[in-house]
Design an enzyme around this catalytic site. Sequence first.
Site, PDB file in Angstrom:
ATOM      1  N   GLY A  78      66.465  41.429  39.895  1.00  0.00           N
ATOM      2  CA  GLY A  78      65.836  42.596  40.499  1.00  0.00           C
ATOM      3  C   GLY A  78      66.751  43.792  40.587  1.00  0.00           C
ATOM      4  O   GLY A  78      66.287  44.934  40.650  1.00  0.00           O
ATOM      5  N   GLU A 116      66.253  45.425  37.387  1.00  0.00           N
ATOM      6  CA  GLU A 116      64.907  46.001  37.391  1.00  0.00           C
ATOM      7  C   GLU A 116      64.887  47.313  38.171  1.00  0.00           C
ATOM      8  O   GLU A 116      64.192  48.263  37.787  1.00  0.00           O
ATOM      9  CB  GLU A 116      63.916  44.998  37.988  1.00  0.00           C
ATOM     10  CG  GLU A 116      63.651  43.821  37.056  1.00  0.00           C
ATOM     11  CD  GLU A 116      62.697  42.801  37.638  1.00  0.00           C
ATOM     12  OE1 GLU A 116      61.697  42.471  36.977  1.00  0.00           O
ATOM     13  OE2 GLU A 116      62.949  42.325  38.763  1.00  0.00           O
ATOM     14  N   ALA A 164      66.957  39.618  43.873  1.00  0.00           N
ATOM     15  CA  ALA A 164      66.135  39.158  44.994  1.00  0.00           C
ATOM     16  C   ALA A 164      66.961  38.304  45.948  1.00  0.00           C
ATOM     17  O   ALA A 164      67.902  37.610  45.548  1.00  0.00           O
ATOM     18  CB  ALA A 164      64.945  38.361  44.475  1.00  0.00           C
ATOM     19  N   GLU A 174      66.391  35.752  35.382  1.00  0.00           N
ATOM     20  CA  GLU A 174      65.412  34.958  36.120  1.00  0.00           C
ATOM     21  C   GLU A 174      65.117  33.603  35.471  1.00  0.00           C
ATOM     22  O   GLU A 174      64.888  32.609  36.170  1.00  0.00           O
ATOM     23  CB  GLU A 174      64.107  35.760  36.278  1.00  0.00           C
ATOM     24  CG  GLU A 174      64.167  36.872  37.314  1.00  0.00           C
ATOM     25  CD  GLU A 174      64.725  38.174  36.782  1.00  0.00           C
ATOM     26  OE1 GLU A 174      64.635  39.197  37.480  1.00  0.00           O
ATOM     27  OE2 GLU A 174      65.252  38.175  35.643  1.00  0.00           O
TER      28      GLU A 174
END
Length: 296
Positions: A143, A146, A98, A166
């Site tokens: 992310g 992910e 992110a 995270e």
Amino acid sequence: MQRALTSALRLTRPWRPLQACGCASHGTASDPEIQVRSLAGPDQGITEILMNRPRALNALGNVFVSELLEALAQLQEDRRVRVLIFRSGVKGVFCAGADLKEREQMSEAEVGVFVQRLRGLMNKIAAFPAPTIAAMDGFALGGGLELALACDLRVAASSAVMGLIETTRGLLPGAGGTQRLPRCLGVALAKELIFTGRRLSGTQAQALGLVNHSVAQNEEGNAAYHRARELAQEILPQAPIAVRLGKVAIDRGMEVDIASGMAIEGMCYAQNIPTRDRLEGMAAFREKRPPRFVGE
């Protein structure tokens, strides 16, 4: 194999920006953050999505996410796409996760909306009808991992670094990591990796089953991409409808009990029976020749 691959690399169409998107990574329409290329010649059927946001290490910012969603929407119904490869145009990085600099400027409500968009993006990747491959030639953190987890297959350079980190930032995975990692590795191991925020090399990731293949990095920094392309070349000759229905049967079947999964498999199998490709496969077997599948 390498010589054949080098030759095939010349038989490509140029990278193209999204047709309906005027957004760009540094404010110019000529430099989009997401570019799409369909390969030609013997690789026809392979499409590549290039993530190219170098200054932010392919961080998942608003423009990046919008362009990637648009690319997926444009490719979703294109039956010519037999395999979709996600790769990076930034050396040493797949996707850094992110964009925390952008997120710092958001209100709590805006953060919630953006994370929901990220979750929707990962779901779109996971639901893409054709097989998807993540070519991880560098860092894939938060992310970024992910995104790779949302793909069907993952190939990593042995030197790549990946992890759901995270918790080291006071967060938890919010774009599907808490759901896809345990489905990939099992609950206990996924908990260990998420609780600790541990980073893994490509070699370690393959040993755990997080990636399908790990390869030594080359001087160009794109060894995982080359291996991902070889993997895509193995998929290309197979019957495309059967491959797509196989993906549906696996993905939906993994979410239910085995009896329900068998019913899903039966429905997918029934859809494949009337196809021309099934008849072609039987004819090719009978005539002792390679099949010529057309996707019908």
